[in-house]
Design an enzyme around this catalytic site. Structure first.
Site, PDB file in Angstrom:
ATOM      1  N   CYS A  25      35.938  35.567  84.397  1.00  0.00           N
ATOM      2  CA  CYS A  25      34.991  36.506  85.005  1.00  0.00           C
ATOM      3  C   CYS A  25      35.615  37.843  85.385  1.00  0.00           C
ATOM      4  CB  CYS A  25      34.303  35.873  86.215  1.00  0.00           C
ATOM      5  SG  CYS A  25      33.190  34.532  85.744  1.00  0.00           S
ATOM      6  N   HIS A  75      19.243  44.793  83.879  1.00  0.00           N
ATOM      7  CA  HIS A  75      19.949  45.492  82.804  1.00  0.00           C
ATOM      8  C   HIS A  75      20.903  46.565  83.328  1.00  0.00           C
ATOM      9  CE1 HIS A  75      17.053  43.314  80.399  1.00  0.00           C
ATOM     10  NE2 HIS A  75      17.914  43.469  79.404  1.00  0.00           N
ATOM     11  N   GLU A 136      23.012  31.918  88.938  1.00  0.00           N
ATOM     12  CA  GLU A 136      23.782  32.700  87.973  1.00  0.00           C
ATOM     13  C   GLU A 136      23.752  32.049  86.587  1.00  0.00           C
ATOM     14  OE1 GLU A 136      27.588  34.661  89.314  1.00  0.00           O
ATOM     15  OE2 GLU A 136      28.415  33.192  87.922  1.00  0.00           O
TER      16      GLU A 136
END
Length: 152
Positions: A25, A75, A136
């Protein structure tokens, strides 16, 4: 009249990277987030009110969450502005990308805390934020509960 909890669910796509993290990550990547927002209050008892019987109109809750969270984060790519990711953020912005710089490491835990503050500030005084669940992935999520955060 009883207190009633109502929940509205939202989804949005957001990219992020965790600066200094020791796993995958640390790379820029994205998630299809699912956000469940639960509020608590008493249904309106005034029979002349067009929202008679509702704690809050789902469309009113939707408007708050869309304006504070979904429309901003959908986005977008989120970076901690206090890291060297600021250079990447500036480059992406210069190329027309939607980038959000935050004061925290953009983990689900910190994002859900940020979202709770934003939503709480917009709710009518007689409606309380009960909980948020920020999912998530299919198997990973963070939850925020008002009862766990009464002194914050």
């Amino acid at each position: 009249m009883s207190n009633i909890r109502i929940t509205k669910q939202f989804s949005f796509e957001t990219g992020h990277a965790l600066y200094g993290y020791d796993g995958k990550c640390k790379n820029v990547h994205g998630h299809s987030y699912k956000l469940s927002v639960t509020v608590i209050g008493k249904p309106i008892t005034d029979t002349t009110n067009v929202k008679f019987g509702m704690v809050i109109d789902f469309s009113d809750l939707k408007k708050i969450v869309k304006e504070e969270i979904v429309d901003l984060f959908d986005h977008a790519t989120v970076f901690n502005k206090n890291t060297p990711h600021i250079e990447l953020a500036n480059e992406l912005k210069s190329r027309g990308h939607h980038v959000i710089l935050v004061e925290y490491q953009p983990t689900s835990e910190n994002m859900v805390t940020d979202f709770a503050k934003k939503i709480k500030s917009r709710l009518p005084h007689d409606i309380q934020l009960h909980s948020l669940k920020l999912q998530e992935t299919d198997t990973s999520f963070a939850e925020w509960y008002a009862s766990d955060n009464q002194n914050t």
